[in-house]
Design an enzyme around this catalytic site. Structure first.
Site, short mmCIF file in Angstrom:
data_model
loop_
_atom_site.label_atom_id
_atom_site.label_comp_id
_atom_site.label_asym_id
_atom_site.label_seq_id
_atom_site.Cartn_x
_atom_site.Cartn_y
_atom_site.Cartn_z
N PHE A 184 0.80 -1.22 0.00
CA PHE A 184 0.00 0.00 0.00
C PHE A 184 0.83 1.28 0.00
O PHE A 184 0.29 2.37 0.15
CB PHE A 184 -0.95 -0.02 1.21
CG PHE A 184 -1.78 -1.27 1.26
CD1 PHE A 184 -2.82 -1.45 0.37
CD2 PHE A 184 -1.48 -2.28 2.16
CE1 PHE A 184 -3.58 -2.62 0.38
CE2 PHE A 184 -2.23 -3.45 2.19
CZ PHE A 184 -3.28 -3.62 1.31
N LYS A 185 2.14 1.16 -0.18
CA LYS A 185 2.99 2.35 -0.19
C LYS A 185 3.12 2.91 -1.61
O LYS A 185 2.61 2.37 -2.57
CB LYS A 185 4.37 2.01 0.40
CG LYS A 185 4.31 1.52 1.84
CD LYS A 185 3.62 2.52 2.75
CE LYS A 185 3.72 2.18 4.23
NZ LYS A 185 2.99 0.98 4.62
N HIS A 186 3.86 4.03 -1.73
CA HIS A 186 4.02 4.67 -3.04
C HIS A 186 4.56 3.69 -4.08
O HIS A 186 4.13 3.70 -5.24
CB HIS A 186 5.00 5.85 -2.95
CG HIS A 186 4.54 7.00 -2.12
ND1 HIS A 186 4.67 7.04 -0.75
CD2 HIS A 186 3.97 8.18 -2.48
CE1 HIS A 186 4.20 8.20 -0.30
NE2 HIS A 186 3.77 8.90 -1.33
#
Length: 412
Positions: free
Chosen positions: A196-198
């Site tokens: 769910f990170k960049h």
């Protein structure tokens, strides 16, 4: 715009189509294809891990780094590298993921929670000062939502009290503090490749440092304290360390993702900045926007707004539900409660119902008595708005319109 809420039968404010987002493509596939042809998928001397290191250094200058199996693992490695005696205290934020504190607890250290600034949502340096004791050895600022922490203030405190600083950059890929990348200010820094990170390879992380006291040991702390550079004496550990290695398939995807990081961050910054600009142009009584220092770059992992609930005829959750009905990608709050309010902290149940540090008299910390009023207020009155490259400028404009519509409907 029709002022009738979508909840009550009115038209939705957000009607623009959401393009299907596919995060992985040719860059990752070419590296995975090369990886399949390798004789080994082990990290040591692996070309994919080497490429990942090279790509990472394009983002953040790091003399030493170690790819890990998760961002949590990276933070544990960073904490272990400090080699602090049991009972030492590390000050960190109470509005973060459990991954920030797991390594602290496993190293038999004590997380100390300092309160946050009400609008940056990062550690309040003044409260950090108040929490320092004779046992404090480090500070772990969390660059929440991609907004850089006040690193000048934190590093000043660290110098004054001879403390180490570990930057938790899991949510802040591409963020800049005073023009320098987050992660380049403290003694160590950690990043996450979580789904769910960049940028993501499903799960993974990196720990980095430019400090010669810790750099040569980073790989050991992530690899059972084995010395892979010593063919004759590789398996002769002198300290206890877990296995947090990243494999070559993970590294191939992560390296491919990092080749796209500038474009990904540019999208996040453009969309987040546009959303805030649109919100600022509207009269939004009772809605507070995040505070961003104009000298910094917020990389907008998401956008967190606050509501002055005394000025609304609804609860925070009702406000969020109305936004969702309007078609906005909104959720109430962030985490459900401060980390110190989680059951394992309230019960001091860290190791099979025990906390050896307390029982040995190495700490008197009682998390049932910890209070961070600003953190508790933020988590009770905030709204999260999604920001990612799968959205569009039109969606951001319409999301701002949805916030305005809901605000005016419920305003007292």
């Amino acid at each position: 715009m029709n002022p009738t809420l979508a909840l009550h039968g009115g038209p939705k404010a957000v009607t623009a189509p959401r393009p299907e987002r596919h995060r992985w493509g040719a860059e990752e596939l070419s590296r995975l294809t090369a990886m399949v042809g390798q004789k080994s998928l082990f990290y040591a001397n692996g070309p994919q891990c080497a490429d990942l290191a090279a790509e990472f250094r394009q983002t953040c200058p790091a003399k030493w780094l170690m790819p890990t199996s998760s961002g949590t693992a990276a933070l544990h490695v960073a904490v272990a590298a400090l080699q602090l005696p049991p009972g030492s205290e590390i000050i960190t934020s109470p509005i973060t993921d459990m991954g920030s504190v797991i390594g602290i607890l496993y190293q038999q250290l004590v997380p100390v929670f300092a309160d946050i600034h009400p609008h940056t949502y990062n550690l309040d340096p003044q409260d950090v000062r108040r929490r320092i004791t004779s046992k404090t050895r480090a500070i772990m600022p969390v660059h929440l939502t991609g907004n850089p922490s006040d690193m000048e203030a934190i590093m000043t405190i660290a110098r004054e009290h001879d403390l180490f600083v570990i930057e938790d950059c899991a949510q802040a890929w591409g963020a800049l503090y005073r023009g320098k990348p987050v992660g380049s200010w403290g003694h160590l820094a950690c990043f996450s490749f979580n789904e769910f990170k960049h940028v993501s390879c499903g799960d993974g992380g990196i720990v980095m440092t430019n400090d010669e006291r810790f750099g040569p040991t980073l790989a050991k702390w992530a690899d059972k304290f084995y010395d892979r550079n010593s063919a004759a004496d590789a398996r002769n550990p002198t300290s206890l360390a877990p296995n947090y290695r990243m494999s070559e398939p993970q590294a191939a995807v992560a390296a491919g993702q990092l080749t796209k990081l500038p474009a990904i961050i540019a999208d996040h910054v453009r969309l987040g900045s546009r959303l805030l600009a649109q919100l600022e142009t509207r009269a939004l009584p009772g809605v507070s926007l995040p505070a961003i220092d104009p000298r910094d770059r917020h990389s907008f992992w998401f956008c967190l707004l606050r509501l002055d609930l005394a000025r609304f005829r609804c609860t925070r959750d009702e406000f969020a539900a109305a936004l969702v009905a309007e078609g906005a990608a909104a959720t109430p709050g962030y985490i459900p409660r401060p980390v110190y309010r989680y059951p394992l902290f309230q019960n001091h149940d860290f190791f099979a119902g025990f906390w050896p540090l307390r029982e040995a008299g190495l700490t008197t910390m009682d998390y049932r008595r910890v209070s961070c009023p600003v953190t508790e207020a933020v988590l009770a009155d905030s709204i999260s708005l999604a920001i990612n490259p799968g959205l569009t400028d039109e969606i951001m404009d319409q999301t701002a319109a949805a916030v305005a519509k809901v605000t005016h409907h419920f305003a007292r």
